[in-house]
Design a protein around this motif. Structure first.
Motif, mmCIF file in Angstrom:
data_model
loop_
_atom_site.group_PDB
_atom_site.id
_atom_site.type_symbol
_atom_site.label_atom_id
_atom_site.label_comp_id
_atom_site.label_asym_id
_atom_site.label_seq_id
_atom_site.Cartn_x
_atom_site.Cartn_y
_atom_site.Cartn_z
ATOM 1 N N GLN A 75 0.756 -1.160 0.187
ATOM 2 C CA GLN A 75 0.083 -0.110 -0.003
ATOM 3 C C GLN A 75 0.821 1.724 0.630
ATOM 4 O O GLN A 75 1.883 1.323 1.004
ATOM 5 N N CYS A 98 -1.541 -1.403 -4.418
ATOM 6 C CA CYS A 98 -2.371 0.122 -3.688
ATOM 7 C C CYS A 98 -2.415 1.293 -3.733
ATOM 8 O O CYS A 98 -0.871 1.318 -3.352
ATOM 9 N N GLN A 302 -8.137 0.007 5.242
ATOM 10 C CA GLN A 302 -7.681 -0.276 4.119
ATOM 11 C C GLN A 302 -6.819 -2.119 4.838
ATOM 12 O O GLN A 302 -7.906 -2.953 4.838
#
Length: 320
Positions: A75, A98, A302
């Motif tokens: 991420q 991501c 998340q």
């Protein structure tokens, strides 16, 4: 999708923010803090969720990936992920990369508007006059009645238009990789740029850096901009051909306001520092007081999805 070993054999989450400072993190995961220091906080092989340190550079951010044999999510805290793409082939199959879409919209859009207004109204010139104790009056361009072209109409491009709305621009034109319609009007494809550039007083670059956009703003692009137009780049420096831009700035035909440059950081003595008609800020679109609370919310949200084995948001790529 999370795997069965996440909460048993390997369940480390690496965070660039101390986990004690993030409220609401889900239980069942082991949180460690790493913000690009020389030593790792735990065995990288036990990491299942790697939140990349913010603005620490590609070399440092990619360093642990080859040892993260069980990582399921990488991420970033940036909207752009080009610095992490070289590490995609180091990830185990199925691992997801991501981005942080939405995290920097407000802060970056604020800076875009700041750069537009400061460049048009000659704020740098007034600061120099103040330093010299000079009262230098006269007319300067206003944003009102200007035509603005936004190249890259994702969440940041849309946020920029939000902030342009009260300034009575004559027209705001939107360009993105693919055409579409919005409540504000059409978004033109990149193939229309050549025809749209000559009418724009201000061109704002808000597109991601991809193979398609690298070097997009070269000599041909710049030559199509009208005399006296302002180029604003809050995207990535690699979108602009620096030598081509320097030629236009030194001729006095165009002006520029740049939060990003190529190369970056811009080295001392580089001619761009002292080119006429240029305003430079050191890639500060994201780093503002808005960053930390929004970054914490993004990571919490998340990780909540990850722990619940729900689909994550902002998935940009998946390792083969």
């Amino acid at each position: 999708m999370a795997t069965a070993d996440q909460c048993t054999d390997a369940n480390d989450v690496w965070l660039p923010i101390p986990p004690g400072e993030i409220e609401g993190l889900p239980e069942g995961l082991h949180y460690v803090h790493w913000d690009a220091g020389p030593d790792y906080p735990a065995d990288p092989a036990r990491c299942v969720f790697y939140a990349v340190p913010y603005m620490k550079g590609a070399e440092v951010s990619l360093r642990p990936l080859s040892r993260m044999s069980r990582v399921r999510v990488v991420q970033t805290l940036t909207a752009g992920i080009e610095h992490m793409l070289p590490g995609l082939d180091r990830l185990p199959s199925g691992a997801q990369l991501c981005n942080a879409r939405g995290l920097h919209d407000a802060s970056t859009a604020e800076l875009a508007l700041t750069l537009i207004l400061a460049a048009l109204r000659d704020i740098p010139g007034f600061v120099r006059s103040q330093d010299a104790g000079e009262w230098r009056t006269g007319f300067r361009p206003a944003l009102a009645d200007k035509s603005v072209l936004i190249v890259g109409y994702g969440s940041i491009g849309s946020a920029i238009e939000d902030r342009l709305t009260p300034f009575e621009c004559a027209r705001v034109v939107r360009v993105a990789r693919t055409a579409r319609d919005t409540v504000r009007g059409p978004v033109h494809p990149l193939s229309d740029l050549s025809a749209l550039l000559p009418a724009a007083d201000v061109v704002v670059l808000a597109a991601p850096l991809t193979e398609e956009t690298r070097g997009l703003v070269g000599s041909d692009f710049l030559a199509r901009m009208k005399d006296g137009a302002l180029l604003v780049n809050i995207a990535r420096g690699g979108i602009v051909d620096t030598e081509a831009l320097l030629a236009e700035l030194e001729s006095g035909r165009l002006r520029a306001a740049l939060d990003v440059t190529e190369p970056e950081p811009l080295p001392a003595g580089h001619p761009l520092w002292h080119a006429p008609g240029v305003l430079i800020t050191p890639h500060v679109g994201g780093p503002s007081s808005a960053f930390l609370p929004r970054a914490k919310r993004l990571l919490r949200d998340q990780l909540t999805l990850f722990a619940a084995r729900e689909p994550l948001r902002n998935v940009i790529a998946t390792a083969d």
